[in-house]
Design an enzyme around this catalytic site. Structure first.
Site, PDB file in Angstrom:
ATOM      1  N   CYS A  60       0.835  -1.210   0.000  1.00  0.00           N
ATOM      2  CA  CYS A  60       0.000   0.000   0.000  1.00  0.00           C
ATOM      3  C   CYS A  60       0.874   1.266   0.000  1.00  0.00           C
ATOM      4  CB  CYS A  60      -0.911  -0.046   1.227  1.00  0.00           C
ATOM      5  SG  CYS A  60      -1.756   1.487   1.619  1.00  0.00           S
ATOM      6  N   CYS A  94       0.121   3.734   2.776  1.00  0.00           N
ATOM      7  CA  CYS A  94       0.593   3.161   4.047  1.00  0.00           C
ATOM      8  C   CYS A  94       2.089   3.426   4.227  1.00  0.00           C
ATOM      9  CB  CYS A  94       0.341   1.654   4.094  1.00  0.00           C
ATOM     10  SG  CYS A  94      -1.384   1.155   3.994  1.00  0.00           S
TER      11      CYS A  94
END
Length: 145
Positions: A30, A33
């Site tokens: 991600c 993230c």
């Protein structure tokens, strides 16, 4: 204080054993993230009284499902075992600091009273006999679509 990686087996005891716990649900693949990770780590260093944890949603898929994670990163904050904040999306440092400060400033007597009222209302609603779910003022049932 550095961040702590936790598993599904550790989740409940971590929440129960600490006053304030932030949880970053993330995954290695991600992009947002990865951008949020250094910010989360930096803010954790400024708040030794708060436990900053991370849950890898790929490794802990069952925990992520139980927590209702549908988008990552998702940040959750618990105070005195109560979920007081949950939001998907990466925050910048200032926004994360605001969340931490707001969680610390909560009147937990008020929060616990609110949670108790919600539980009472849910119990009362569950014990009520069920009639037609969707009705108009004159009692005509509205069809489900």
């Amino acid at each position: 204080m550095a961040t702590l990686d936790i598993t599904g087996e550790q989740f409940a005891s971590t929440i129960e054993g600490n006053d304030i716990v932030l949880v970053d649900f993330w995954a290695e693949w991600c992009g947002p993230c990865k951008q949020f990770g250094p910010t989360y780590s930096a803010v954790s260093e400024k708040h030794p009284d708060v436990l900053f944890t991370k849950v890898d949603t790929e490794a802990e898929q069952q925990l992520a499902a139980e927590a209702g994670i549908t988008s990552i990163p998702t940040l959750m904050a618990f105070r005195e075992k109560v979920l007081v904040f949950s939001q998907p999306g990466a925050l910048n440092g200032q926004q994360l600091e605001q969340v931490v400060d707001a969680v610390k400033a909560l009147d937990m007597d008020e929060v616990h009273a609110h949670v108790a009222r919600q539980r009472e209302e849910a119990a009362t609603a569950a014990s009520q006999p069920s009639g037609p779910r969707d009705t108009t003022q004159d009692g005509t049932q509205i069809p489900d679509f």
